[in-house]
Design an enzyme around this catalytic site. Sequence first.
Site, PDB file in Angstrom:
ATOM      1  N   GLU A 127      35.203  50.329  36.319  1.00 21.07           N
ATOM      2  CA  GLU A 127      36.073  51.458  36.696  1.00 21.07           C
ATOM      3  C   GLU A 127      36.495  52.338  35.523  1.00 21.07           C
ATOM      4  O   GLU A 127      37.662  52.707  35.404  1.00 21.07           O
ATOM      5  CB  GLU A 127      37.310  50.944  37.448  1.00 21.07           C
ATOM      6  CG  GLU A 127      36.928  50.194  38.714  1.00 21.07           C
ATOM      7  CD  GLU A 127      38.124  49.584  39.452  1.00 21.07           C
ATOM      8  OE1 GLU A 127      39.267  49.845  39.082  1.00 21.07           O
ATOM      9  OE2 GLU A 127      37.869  48.820  40.419  1.00 21.07           O
ATOM     10  N   ASN A 169      30.271  48.790  36.796  1.00 19.54           N
ATOM     11  CA  ASN A 169      30.749  48.634  38.183  1.00 19.54           C
ATOM     12  C   ASN A 169      31.870  49.639  38.460  1.00 19.54           C
ATOM     13  O   ASN A 169      32.770  49.809  37.626  1.00 19.54           O
ATOM     14  CB  ASN A 169      31.297  47.201  38.336  1.00 19.54           C
ATOM     15  CG  ASN A 169      31.629  46.820  39.759  1.00 19.54           C
ATOM     16  OD1 ASN A 169      30.793  46.934  40.656  1.00 19.54           O
ATOM     17  ND2 ASN A 169      32.853  46.348  39.985  1.00 19.54           N
ATOM     18  N   HIS A 205      34.205  49.785  48.735  1.00 17.14           N
ATOM     19  CA  HIS A 205      35.427  49.647  49.537  1.00 17.14           C
ATOM     20  C   HIS A 205      35.463  50.886  50.434  1.00 17.14           C
ATOM     21  O   HIS A 205      35.851  51.963  49.997  1.00 17.14           O
ATOM     22  CB  HIS A 205      36.664  49.590  48.636  1.00 17.14           C
ATOM     23  CG  HIS A 205      36.701  48.397  47.733  1.00 17.14           C
ATOM     24  ND1 HIS A 205      36.816  47.117  48.224  1.00 17.14           N
ATOM     25  CD2 HIS A 205      36.624  48.286  46.388  1.00 17.14           C
ATOM     26  CE1 HIS A 205      36.830  46.258  47.198  1.00 17.14           C
ATOM     27  NE2 HIS A 205      36.706  46.944  46.081  1.00 17.14           N
ATOM     28  N   GLU A 232      31.545  44.809  46.040  1.00 18.00           N
ATOM     29  CA  GLU A 232      32.886  44.471  46.549  1.00 18.00           C
ATOM     30  C   GLU A 232      33.049  44.978  47.978  1.00 18.00           C
ATOM     31  O   GLU A 232      34.098  45.500  48.364  1.00 18.00           O
ATOM     32  CB  GLU A 232      33.978  45.079  45.648  1.00 18.00           C
ATOM     33  CG  GLU A 232      33.863  44.659  44.199  1.00 18.00           C
ATOM     34  CD  GLU A 232      34.987  45.169  43.299  1.00 18.00           C
ATOM     35  OE1 GLU A 232      36.018  45.645  43.825  1.00 18.00           O
ATOM     36  OE2 GLU A 232      34.834  45.090  42.072  1.00 18.00           O
ATOM     37  N   ASP A 234      33.855  45.941  51.543  1.00 19.45           N
ATOM     38  CA  ASP A 234      34.739  45.743  52.698  1.00 19.45           C
ATOM     39  C   ASP A 234      34.874  47.089  53.387  1.00 19.45           C
ATOM     40  O   ASP A 234      34.776  48.130  52.746  1.00 19.45           O
ATOM     41  CB  ASP A 234      36.096  45.093  52.340  1.00 19.45           C
ATOM     42  CG  ASP A 234      36.832  45.747  51.199  1.00 19.45           C
ATOM     43  OD1 ASP A 234      36.575  46.923  50.877  1.00 19.45           O
ATOM     44  OD2 ASP A 234      37.714  45.071  50.625  1.00 19.45           O
TER      45      ASP A 234
HETATM   46  O1  G3I Z   1      48.720  34.981  40.934  1.00 20.75           O
HETATM   47  C1  G3I Z   1      49.912  35.682  41.242  1.00 20.75           C
HETATM   48  C2  G3I Z   1      50.899  34.772  41.945  1.00 20.75           C
HETATM   49  O2  G3I Z   1      51.266  33.730  41.079  1.00 20.75           O
HETATM   50  C3  G3I Z   1      52.120  35.585  42.373  1.00 20.75           C
HETATM   51  O3  G3I Z   1      52.972  34.776  43.121  1.00 20.75           O
HETATM   52  C4  G3I Z   1      51.698  36.780  43.198  1.00 20.75           C
HETATM   53  C5  G3I Z   1      52.885  37.675  43.548  1.00 20.75           C
HETATM   54  O4  G3I Z   1      52.487  38.983  43.822  1.00 20.75           O
HETATM   55  O5  G3I Z   1      50.775  37.551  42.461  1.00 20.75           O
HETATM   56  C6  G3I Z   1      49.585  36.851  42.132  1.00 20.75           C
HETATM   57  O6  G3I Z   1      48.686  37.674  41.430  1.00 20.75           O
HETATM   58  C7  G3I Z   1      48.077  38.705  42.183  1.00 20.75           C
HETATM   59  C8  G3I Z   1      46.580  38.467  42.219  1.00 20.75           C
HETATM   60  O7  G3I Z   1      45.933  39.532  42.843  1.00 20.75           O
HETATM   61  C9  G3I Z   1      46.178  37.174  42.947  1.00 20.75           C
HETATM   62  O8  G3I Z   1      46.523  37.268  44.292  1.00 20.75           O
HETATM   63  C10 G3I Z   1      48.384  40.014  41.512  1.00 20.75           C
HETATM   64  O9  G3I Z   1      49.777  40.291  41.622  1.00 20.75           O
HETATM   65  C11 G3I Z   1      47.586  41.114  42.140  1.00 20.75           C
HETATM   66  O10 G3I Z   1      47.746  42.298  41.351  1.00 20.75           O
HETATM   67  C12 G3I Z   1      46.112  40.756  42.167  1.00 20.75           C
HETATM   68  O11 G3I Z   1      45.434  41.779  42.853  1.00 20.75           O
HETATM   69  C13 G3I Z   1      44.046  41.860  42.610  1.00 20.75           C
HETATM   70  C14 G3I Z   1      43.696  43.248  42.147  1.00 20.75           C
HETATM   71  O12 G3I Z   1      42.295  43.354  41.974  1.00 20.75           O
HETATM   72  C15 G3I Z   1      44.379  43.571  40.830  1.00 20.75           C
HETATM   73  O13 G3I Z   1      44.079  44.858  40.414  1.00 20.75           O
HETATM   74  C16 G3I Z   1      43.334  41.547  43.913  1.00 20.75           C
HETATM   75  O14 G3I Z   1      43.533  40.180  44.249  1.00 20.75           O
HETATM   76  C17 G3I Z   1      41.834  41.829  43.764  1.00 20.75           C
HETATM   77  O15 G3I Z   1      41.228  41.776  45.035  1.00 20.75           O
HETATM   78  C18 G3I Z   1      41.615  43.207  43.209  1.00 20.75           C
HETATM   79  O16 G3I Z   1      40.230  43.380  43.018  1.00 20.75           O
HETATM   80  C19 G3I Z   1      39.801  44.658  42.553  1.00 20.75           C
HETATM   81  C20 G3I Z   1      38.596  44.425  41.679  1.00 20.75           C
HETATM   82  O17 G3I Z   1      38.899  43.510  40.641  1.00 20.75           O
HETATM   83  C21 G3I Z   1      38.067  45.733  41.091  1.00 20.75           C
HETATM   84  N1  G3I Z   1      37.818  46.705  42.150  1.00 20.75           N
HETATM   85  C22 G3I Z   1      38.923  46.916  43.085  1.00 20.75           C
HETATM   86  C23 G3I Z   1      39.405  45.607  43.701  1.00 20.75           C
HETATM   87  C24 G3I Z   1      40.480  45.830  44.728  1.00 20.75           C
HETATM   88  O18 G3I Z   1      41.636  46.364  44.156  1.00 20.75           O
END
Ligand code: G3I
Length: 299
Positions: A127, A169, A205, A232, A234
């Site tokens: 990105e 990516n 996405h 990715e 969806d």
């Molecule tokens: O692990 C913590 C947990 O301990 C806590 O209780 C909870 C509270 O909010 O947060 C948890 O971490 C989160 C993590 O996902 C695991 O669920 C983060 O806050 C959250 O920011 C994180 O989001 C991820 C996101 O990237 C971050 O930018 C998403 O799961 C993930 O699907 C998403 O993936 C991205 C790709 O890497 C790049 N392309 C876009 C895609 C979708 O946004």
Amino acid sequence: GTTLGTAAAEKGRYFGAAVGTYKFGDSTYMTVLNREFNSLVPENEMKWDHTEPNQSQFNFGNGDRIVSHARSRGMSVRGHTLLWHAQQPPWAQNMSGSALRNAAMNHVTQVATHFRGQIYAWDVVNEAFADGGGGGRRDSNLQRTGNDWIEVAFRTARAADPLAKLCYNDYNTDGINAKSTGIYNMVRDFKSRGVPIDCVGFQSHLGSSVPGDYQANLQRFSDLGVDVQITELDIAQANANAYATVTRACLAVSRCTGITVWGVRDCDSWRSGDNPLLFDCSGNKKAAYGAVLDTLNGG
Ligand code: G3I
């Protein structure tokens, strides 16, 4: 094939899913994962904040769990991601200039070295291009270290893991538009100068429809001499026609080597309000699942 993975394999491709180790204790999740997919990518566990929470202190535990689960079942692994402007550890967010550049390239070296030989393809850079009509780079702390940061990252990754395919990516690059064309121009430049890039990932996405030039966009990148992958996927409300269209496009482009969906069940999705995946929260196959499987099987 009777599963996504076996049907894709019959077409010389993989069908993967993004996974999280915090779900590995969920038997419904694991049943679907192990039955259907032949490639895994960590949804979060290989990102910079997870793998280097303090500078030079590396944490590979959860990434290793995913790799070892995949390897024990003959699944390939995509690595996601070595460098990204988001999900950086706080110490890196506060750095700039040559200190950040050096820290970033050390990160690439250490992570790619740790997983050497075990990763089919790395998202080396994620990105880095801006949205909108300009077709240029996104502003970020990494970009401010100098425009050559991307090619230096690719050269550094190649030195650390010579067998992994090295990918760029991004999202909103699923049709021919200013952003995808900016990336296209970068890839063409890299290929002409011998910068080691092997593949481009299209996150996909998507809303409920697919850009009409989706396949043509994949094809123009593959014509540059790189593999392409749907990384990715969806789709809003898991529109079955749209899922079939994406699958058909990948099958029609010989260098499209695989498709990854960004999660297993709707409840596992980062956009769960859209119910965008192939399995419902109970692990049942949705209509889109049948559309993808039939398309993989040539139906
Ligand atoms: O692990 C913590 C947990 O301990 C806590 O209780 C909870 C509270 O909010 O947060 C948890 O971490 C989160 C993590 O996902 C695991 O669920 C983060 O806050 C959250 O920011 C994180 O989001 C991820 C996101 O990237 C971050 O930018 C998403 O799961 C993930 O699907 C998403 O993936 C991205 C790709 O890497 C790049 N392309 C876009 C895609 C979708 O946004």
